[in-house]
Design an enzyme around this catalytic site. Sequence first.
Site, short mmCIF file in Angstrom:
data_model
loop_
_atom_site.label_atom_id
_atom_site.label_comp_id
_atom_site.label_asym_id
_atom_site.label_seq_id
_atom_site.Cartn_x
_atom_site.Cartn_y
_atom_site.Cartn_z
CG HIS A 156 47.30 6.76 57.44
ND1 HIS A 156 46.10 7.40 57.18
CD2 HIS A 156 47.72 7.24 58.62
CE1 HIS A 156 45.83 8.24 58.16
NE2 HIS A 156 46.80 8.16 59.05
CG ASP A 392 40.27 -8.13 78.06
OD1 ASP A 392 41.02 -9.06 77.69
OD2 ASP A 392 39.48 -8.23 79.02
#
Length: 447
Positions: A156, A392
């Site tokens: 992060h 995808d």
Amino acid sequence: MKVTVIQSCLVPPAESTFKGSMPLTEFDQITTLTHIPTIYFYRPSQNWLIPPHTIFTTLHTSLSKVLIHFYPLAGRLRWLDGARLELDCNAKGVHLIEAYSDTVLDDLGDFTPCPDFLHFFPHINYSSPIEDIPLMTAQLTKFQCGGITLSYCISHAAADGQSALHFISEWARLARGEPLGSPPVLDRTLLRAGEPPRAQPCFKHPHLEQPPLLLNQIDTENERKKETSNVMLKMSKSHVEFLKKEANSVNTGRAYSRYEVIAGHIWRCACRARRHAYDQPTRLGICVDVRKRVRPPLPEKFFANAIIDVVAVERSGELVARPLSYACSKIRETIESVTSEYVHSAIDYVKNLKDLSYLQDIHAIISNEGPFYGNPNIVVISWVGLPLQGVDFGWGKEVFMAPGTLDCDGDSLILPGYDDDGVVMVVISLQVECMNDFKKFFYHIHN
């Protein structure tokens, strides 16, 4: 469950990239420095499974290409004085792992985050020098049935959720053989990275102060030791609409948003499940994206941490005794306080600190020195609206995505459902002794 590592490697950018130090913003250096885990579940067609190295090779090749554009992720963090950090762009690479599981995807049920998930994520050793810890790790796990998982963990300190998902989206594009869609904006000086403070802060910033303790306790030692568990709770569209109607029935202003209502509901249920005293102070942590709130606005593809943590504070008894609309009003008031002036005041607040360690979660992993946001407090983060789904890499879209296991008491996430029917999912970590009561209150909506 047995998961065996087949191979592991560091993947550097495919071409030479900038080498040197990159200053981090103040928001990069505080609160969460650890890696945020996310996992995607796929059922590739047979042509992707033969030969067996096809998927890993596709991931490896496309990862090296996308890192040309997102080269900071191939670097490492480096400590400076006062627990400050900078990014060393050294192209050491992203850690990529291929593993095999002797189970099938169906054994994972409804994919609720659980301890078994840990097998599908690479282990990150935070006791190692921070200069040796990759900013990103990814693991491909193949299952006996032909299904796969792709998990990734991104520090992060390097990227917020919006930035991380931008990277994943572009990695998937390149894996499909398409050109890069939108390059990242890597200039962190747009949020004053590396600059000295301009002034003393002109607002109060309670999120940068120690959170409330349980009444009659002098530290968080006892609460840190308590066992926690995770649960994923489904909220139907009618459930959400009922709560919104209840919250807005006495609201004369703009209707409360879905986030305000669900977060308010979670906050109140947690207070009740934890059996707080009436006067128990409690705070709700909220993440606010500041890209469009600062002046001038940040570019949409600004790659860094452009979120500020803010907190709503109240006594538990007030939250429980008053209607849901009261909790929602406290949350709205907190979110609306985040103006451009407030953001720059928070930046100046952190720049003026001599030491940041008390604001950094990484210290809590190897000791009790870092911040603890559990009982009596809670954090509610929404991933609704983020481009989480439909990732995808060439073998089709995922059948499900989920966060990794939540490690800390009081951490919670609101996720979108998959059927576009208004369903949302709430993932929450609470102390085991509180979880059953929380679930009871969560679904007993006439409260």
